[in-house]
Design a protein around this motif. Sequence first.
Motif, PDB file in Angstrom:
ATOM      1  N   UNK A 116       0.863  -1.178   0.000  1.00 31.60           N
ATOM      2  CA  UNK A 116       0.000   0.000   0.000  1.00 31.60           C
ATOM      3  C   UNK A 116       0.899   1.227   0.000  1.00 31.60           C
ATOM      4  N   UNK A 117       0.694   2.079  -0.985  1.00 33.85           N
ATOM      5  CA  UNK A 117       1.516   3.291  -1.106  1.00 33.85           C
ATOM      6  C   UNK A 117       0.717   4.519  -0.677  1.00 33.85           C
ATOM      7  N   UNK A 118       1.341   5.336   0.178  1.00 31.48           N
ATOM      8  CA  UNK A 118       0.713   6.601   0.573  1.00 31.48           C
ATOM      9  C   UNK A 118       1.728   7.688   0.267  1.00 31.48           C
ATOM     10  N   UNK A 119       1.433   8.522  -0.715  1.00 36.69           N
ATOM     11  CA  UNK A 119       2.406   9.546  -1.101  1.00 36.69           C
ATOM     12  C   UNK A 119       1.714  10.895  -1.280  1.00 36.69           C
ATOM     13  N   UNK A 120       2.495  11.981  -1.364  1.00 37.64           N
ATOM     14  CA  UNK A 120       1.871  13.305  -1.348  1.00 37.64           C
ATOM     15  C   UNK A 120       0.815  13.524  -2.437  1.00 37.64           C
ATOM     16  N   UNK A 279      -7.319   9.212   2.735  1.00 35.69           N
ATOM     17  CA  UNK A 279      -6.622   8.212   1.918  1.00 35.69           C
ATOM     18  C   UNK A 279      -5.930   7.196   2.829  1.00 35.69           C
ATOM     19  N   UNK A 280      -5.294   7.697   3.897  1.00 31.85           N
ATOM     20  CA  UNK A 280      -4.637   6.785   4.847  1.00 31.85           C
ATOM     21  C   UNK A 280      -5.650   5.813   5.426  1.00 31.85           C
ATOM     22  N   UNK A 281      -6.812   6.344   5.833  1.00 25.91           N
ATOM     23  CA  UNK A 281      -7.843   5.482   6.428  1.00 25.91           C
ATOM     24  C   UNK A 281      -8.265   4.400   5.433  1.00 25.91           C
ATOM     25  N   UNK A 282      -8.455   4.795   4.165  1.00 26.87           N
ATOM     26  CA  UNK A 282      -8.899   3.818   3.166  1.00 26.87           C
ATOM     27  C   UNK A 282      -7.829   2.762   2.903  1.00 26.87           C
ATOM     28  N   UNK A 283      -6.577   3.194   2.852  1.00 22.23           N
ATOM     29  CA  UNK A 283      -5.486   2.245   2.560  1.00 22.23           C
ATOM     30  C   UNK A 283      -5.257   1.290   3.747  1.00 22.23           C
ATOM     31  N   UNK A 308       1.557  18.031   4.901  1.00 30.07           N
ATOM     32  CA  UNK A 308       0.128  18.369   5.078  1.00 30.07           C
ATOM     33  C   UNK A 308      -0.440  18.042   6.456  1.00 30.07           C
ATOM     34  N   UNK A 309       0.335  17.431   7.353  1.00 27.97           N
ATOM     35  CA  UNK A 309      -0.261  16.992   8.622  1.00 27.97           C
ATOM     36  C   UNK A 309       0.278  17.761   9.825  1.00 27.97           C
ATOM     37  N   UNK A 310      -0.610  18.147  10.729  1.00 32.27           N
ATOM     38  CA  UNK A 310      -0.162  18.780  11.975  1.00 32.27           C
ATOM     39  C   UNK A 310       0.308  17.699  12.951  1.00 32.27           C
ATOM     40  N   UNK A 311       0.917  18.127  14.065  1.00 36.23           N
ATOM     41  CA  UNK A 311       1.578  17.136  14.924  1.00 36.23           C
ATOM     42  C   UNK A 311       0.571  16.174  15.568  1.00 36.23           C
ATOM     43  N   UNK A 312      -0.630  16.687  15.865  1.00 41.49           N
ATOM     44  CA  UNK A 312      -1.642  15.809  16.490  1.00 41.49           C
ATOM     45  C   UNK A 312      -2.089  14.702  15.518  1.00 41.49           C
ATOM     46  N   UNK A 313      -2.293  15.096  14.249  1.00 40.00           N
ATOM     47  CA  UNK A 313      -2.716  14.110  13.242  1.00 40.00           C
ATOM     48  C   UNK A 313      -1.582  13.128  12.956  1.00 40.00           C
TER      49      UNK A 313
END
Length: 359
Positions: A116-120, A279-283, A308-313
């Motif tokens: 599973x690839x997660x990229x920008x 997208x992360x959730x789906x992957x 794209x992500x803040x520290x909490x996420x």
Amino acid sequence: MPLTRLVVQKFRNIKACDIELSAGFNFLIGPNGSGKTSLLEAIYLLGHGRSFKSTLTGRVIQNEAQELFVHGRFLSSDQFELPIGINKQRDGSTEVKIGGQSGQKIAQLAKVLPLQLIHPEGFDLLTDGPKQRRAFMDWGVFHSEPAFYEAWGRFKRLNKQRNALLKTATHYRELRYWDDELARLADNIDAWRRQYVQQISSVAQTLCQVFLPEFDIDLKYYRGWDKDTPYSELLEKSFERDQLLGYTFSGPNKADLKIKVGGTPVEDVLSRGQLKLMVCALRVAQGQHLTELTGKQCIYLIDDFASELDSQRRERLADCFKSTGAQVFVSSITQNQVADMIESNSKMFHVEHGTIEQG
Ligand SMILES: Nc1ncnc2c1ncn2[C@@H]1O[C@H](COP(=O)(O)OP(=O)(O)OP(=O)(O)O)[C@@H](O)[C@H]1O
Ligand SMILES: [Mg+2]
């Protein structure tokens, strides 16, 4: 099915690398242009037989070199370490070797190394046309339904033949023989995809609750033609229109997965960071479902984790990947950005000018 060792040769700016891997998190840390994405691309090539960045093999093979190699060892489901490798030449020829046997099919790579690839740019899954979402569904169907790969390949070949016949046929009966077979395949493909979307929906909903609790996600499968008409009937009814168009307008090659929150398409509502989380959730949902169904673990490749992500996420996402127990490759410019993910069995690799050193 984690990789235990990875050897990459003449792949983009990576001249030669040979690393022992963690079955948990593997971090690739280095400045812009150092080779982080290239290493993930090499792993992706080992699992898919092609790059996720370029359709031209010549772009991926190191400048001046004639061929590239990506090989390594993976842990099979019965816990044996087996060799796996791919070699690509500039003339386009490919050789795949698994467990010491050469001449293996690329689909076999995908079977033993589900990735599973997660990229920008990954949120094109949500914002682009249906092609990406069909690929998303078909990843799951491929891994859960052994007959799918052959059926889908045959459907695509027959559909091409039908499109050629449409140009010369003078009466529908000339197509009927092909259409009977097309309809049989379309019905199978439709049933498998529908079942997969149904199964994955609840897993995806649960994960979205973790990442995006403010939204209620809804996945709706569209099979590619009108839901009330059998495909064989539709093909006959649309013969004249298809002839005018010069191709078969409707069918499983037009299927889609409509993804909405609160009744609105996600791309109209979510921010870029939220799209990435979705997208992360789906992957991850696909990975979890694969494990529940087959006992296989997939490998996650996460390029530019922090973007794209803040520290909490980031923390929430890190926890989620930890809980999968899967092998994860994470690229990042600085070590700070992945600090939340580091565990005792993690391995850290420093990437610089195409060389990869364990740190
Ligand atoms: N065929 C090739 N042969 C040699 N070098 C190449 C080839 N294709 C690309 N490169 C170079 O490989 C380098 C590695 O790029 P890569 O995308 O892996 O960097 P990165 O570490 O992911 O950087 P970023 O942090 O900017 O995403 C780039 O400098 C690129 O110019
Ligand atoms: Mg990169």
